[in-house]
Scaffold this active site. Structure first.
Site, PDB file in Angstrom:
ATOM      1  N   LYS A  34       5.813   5.986  -3.522  1.00  0.00           N
ATOM      2  CA  LYS A  34       4.432   5.615  -3.193  1.00  0.00           C
ATOM      3  C   LYS A  34       3.628   6.888  -2.956  1.00  0.00           C
ATOM      4  O   LYS A  34       4.018   7.741  -2.157  1.00  0.00           O
ATOM      5  CB  LYS A  34       4.405   4.744  -1.937  1.00  0.00           C
ATOM      6  CG  LYS A  34       2.985   4.384  -1.478  1.00  0.00           C
ATOM      7  CD  LYS A  34       3.007   3.363  -0.344  1.00  0.00           C
ATOM      8  CE  LYS A  34       2.914   3.968   1.034  1.00  0.00           C
ATOM      9  NZ  LYS A  34       1.607   4.557   1.361  1.00  0.00           N
ATOM     10  N   ASP A  61      -1.199   4.074  -3.980  1.00  0.00           N
ATOM     11  CA  ASP A  61      -1.738   3.305  -2.848  1.00  0.00           C
ATOM     12  C   ASP A  61      -3.128   3.843  -2.486  1.00  0.00           C
ATOM     13  O   ASP A  61      -3.288   4.593  -1.534  1.00  0.00           O
ATOM     14  CB  ASP A  61      -0.745   3.471  -1.686  1.00  0.00           C
ATOM     15  CG  ASP A  61      -1.154   2.739  -0.425  1.00  0.00           C
ATOM     16  OD1 ASP A  61      -1.995   1.822  -0.498  1.00  0.00           O
ATOM     17  OD2 ASP A  61      -0.610   3.077   0.649  1.00  0.00           O
ATOM     18  N   LYS A  63      -5.998   1.682  -2.378  1.00  0.00           N
ATOM     19  CA  LYS A  63      -6.767   0.623  -1.696  1.00  0.00           C
ATOM     20  C   LYS A  63      -8.239   0.598  -2.122  1.00  0.00           C
ATOM     21  O   LYS A  63      -9.148   0.782  -1.308  1.00  0.00           O
ATOM     22  CB  LYS A  63      -6.686   0.784  -0.175  1.00  0.00           C
ATOM     23  CG  LYS A  63      -5.273   0.746   0.381  1.00  0.00           C
ATOM     24  CD  LYS A  63      -5.286   0.814   1.892  1.00  0.00           C
ATOM     25  CE  LYS A  63      -3.904   0.740   2.500  1.00  0.00           C
ATOM     26  NZ  LYS A  63      -3.076   1.961   2.279  1.00  0.00           N
ATOM     27  N   HIS A  65     -11.961  -0.529  -3.015  1.00  0.00           N
ATOM     28  CA  HIS A  65     -12.873  -1.521  -2.443  1.00  0.00           C
ATOM     29  C   HIS A  65     -14.291  -1.073  -2.783  1.00  0.00           C
ATOM     30  O   HIS A  65     -14.839  -0.175  -2.139  1.00  0.00           O
ATOM     31  CB  HIS A  65     -12.665  -1.586  -0.913  1.00  0.00           C
ATOM     32  CG  HIS A  65     -13.437  -2.679  -0.238  1.00  0.00           C
ATOM     33  ND1 HIS A  65     -13.302  -2.961   1.098  1.00  0.00           N
ATOM     34  CD2 HIS A  65     -14.347  -3.554  -0.712  1.00  0.00           C
ATOM     35  CE1 HIS A  65     -14.101  -3.970   1.427  1.00  0.00           C
ATOM     36  NE2 HIS A  65     -14.742  -4.334   0.339  1.00  0.00           N
ATOM     37  N   ASP A  66     -14.882  -1.674  -3.816  1.00  0.00           N
ATOM     38  CA  ASP A  66     -16.229  -1.288  -4.248  1.00  0.00           C
ATOM     39  C   ASP A  66     -16.799  -2.457  -5.048  1.00  0.00           C
ATOM     40  O   ASP A  66     -16.190  -3.535  -5.082  1.00  0.00           O
ATOM     41  CB  ASP A  66     -16.150   0.005  -5.075  1.00  0.00           C
ATOM     42  CG  ASP A  66     -17.440   0.833  -5.006  1.00  0.00           C
ATOM     43  OD1 ASP A  66     -18.544   0.229  -5.045  1.00  0.00           O
ATOM     44  OD2 ASP A  66     -17.362   2.066  -4.925  1.00  0.00           O
ATOM     45  N   THR A 117      -2.685  -3.466   9.165  1.00  0.00           N
ATOM     46  CA  THR A 117      -1.871  -3.768  10.356  1.00  0.00           C
ATOM     47  C   THR A 117      -2.328  -2.962  11.575  1.00  0.00           C
ATOM     48  O   THR A 117      -1.904  -3.225  12.685  1.00  0.00           O
ATOM     49  CB  THR A 117      -0.369  -3.532  10.104  1.00  0.00           C
ATOM     50  OG1 THR A 117      -0.228  -2.273   9.478  1.00  0.00           O
ATOM     51  CG2 THR A 117       0.207  -4.619   9.226  1.00  0.00           C
ATOM     52  N   ARG A 209       9.291   8.118   6.515  1.00  0.00           N
ATOM     53  CA  ARG A 209       9.967   9.140   7.323  1.00  0.00           C
ATOM     54  C   ARG A 209      11.472   8.996   7.484  1.00  0.00           C
ATOM     55  O   ARG A 209      12.162  10.024   7.511  1.00  0.00           O
ATOM     56  CB  ARG A 209       9.259   9.254   8.681  1.00  0.00           C
ATOM     57  CG  ARG A 209       7.890   9.901   8.541  1.00  0.00           C
ATOM     58  CD  ARG A 209       6.996   9.618   9.715  1.00  0.00           C
ATOM     59  NE  ARG A 209       6.575   8.219   9.729  1.00  0.00           N
ATOM     60  CZ  ARG A 209       5.782   7.690  10.659  1.00  0.00           C
ATOM     61  NH1 ARG A 209       5.337   8.443  11.654  1.00  0.00           N
ATOM     62  NH2 ARG A 209       5.449   6.419  10.595  1.00  0.00           N
TER      63      ARG A 209
END
Ligand code: C5P
Length: 230
Positions: A34, A61, A63, A65-66, A117, A209
Site C-alpha cells: 500500500k 491509497d 482517497k 474526493h472531488d 476511523t 509497522r
C-alpha cells in the site's frame, strides 16, 4: 474474494527507504503493498512504476474526493499507471463514485472510505451534521458504495460482519488495524489479529509497522501471512 497476501503499508517518507525495505525480500516473493499520500506526494508516479517493475501488486491509497469529472480524469491517469487497487471517499457521493469507476475501468479494485476511523460519533454529528449513529453512517456509505458499482470499502475489522450483511458477502472489506498477538499496538485503538480477521470474513488485511519496523521484516511478514492463511 480473500487475498492471501497481507497488504504491507509502505509508510516510508523516501524512495530510498522503500527500495531498501523491498530489497530484503527474495525476488520471487511477489508482495501486495500500500502506497499512501506521503510517499506518493514525495515521489510521484515513479514510485508506482518502480514497485510494478518488481512485479508487486499495489494499492494506491489516495482517497480521492472531488467533483465527478475531476475524479473520473484522475482515475484514468491512475489506471494508466497500472495500480491494482485504489480508493475514494464515499462522502463524494454515488455520482462521484460512478465517475471514479468509469475513469478507472473495470480491471483494478476500487473501494471507498466510509467514515474515517479517526472520526468519533460526536465529531461526526458536530462536524458533518449527520444525526445518526456512527455505525448507521458507515452502513449507509457502504450501501451507496455498492450501489455505485464499487468493489467494497476500507473498514474496521469490527464492522465487517455488519457491512457484508447489509451489502453482500462478495463486497470487499479491507481492514487495517491488524496486530499479530503479542506485538505493539502503537497508536491503533481497536485491533484484531490476522486469524481473527480471517474468522470474521475480512478480504484484505493491511499491516504496516509490525512488518516495516520489525527486526526481520521478511520473517515478520511470513509469520503474519501464515497466521492470516490459517
Ligand atoms: O502501521 P499500521 O499497521 O498501523 O499501519 C496501518 C496502515 O493503514 C497505515 O497506512 C494507516 O494509515 C492505514 N489505516 C489505518 N486505519 C484506517 C485507515 C487506514 O490504520 N482506518
Amino acid at each position: 474474494m480473500r487475498e492471501n497476501r497481507p497488504v504491507i503499508a509502505l509508510d516510508f517518507p523516501t524512495f530510498e527507504e522503500v527500495k531498501a525495505f523491498l530489497a530484503q525480500f527474495p525476488k520471487e516473493e511477489k508482495l501486495f503493498v500500500k502506497v499512501g499520500m506521503e510517499l506518493y506526494y514525495a515521489c510521484g508516479p515513479d514510485i508506482v512504476t518502480y514497485i510494478k517493475s518488481l512485479g508487486h501488486s499495489i494499492f494506491l491509497d489516495l482517497k480521492l474526493h472531488d467533483i465527478p469529472n475531476t475524479v473520473r480524469s484522475a482515475m484514468a491517469v491512475l489506471a494508466k499507471l497500472g495500480v491494482d487497487m485504489t480508493n475514494v471517499h464515499a462522502a463524494g457521493g454515488v455520482e462521484m463514485m460512478q465517475a471514479a469507476r468509469e475513469g478507472l475501468g473495470e480491471g483494478p479494485i476500487l473501494i471507498a472510505v466510509t467514515q474515517l476511523t479517526s472520526t468519533s460519533e460526536a465529531q461526526m454529528q458536530a462536524d458533518q451534521n449527520i444525526q445518526t449513529s456512527l455505525t448507521d453512517s458507515v452502513l449507509n456509505y457502504a450501501r451507496k458504495t455498492a450501489e455505485a458499482g464499487l468493489d467494497g470499502v476500507v473498514c474496521s475489522a469490527h464492522e465487517v460482519e455488519a457491512i457484508k450483511s447489509t451489502t453482500s458477502s462478495n463486497f470487499v472489506c479491507l481492514t487495517p488495524g491488524i496486530r499479530p498477538s503479542g506485538s505493539a499496538i502503537g497508536d491503533q485503538k481497536r485491533v484484531m489479529t490476522p486469524s481473527e480477521a480471517r474468522t470474521i470474513g475480512s478480504d484484505y488485511i493491511v499491516v504496516g509497522r509490525p512488518i516495516t519496523q520489525a527486526e526481520n521484516p521478511v520473517e515478520a511478514y511470513q509469520a503474519i501471512k501464515e497466521e492470516w492463511n490459517g
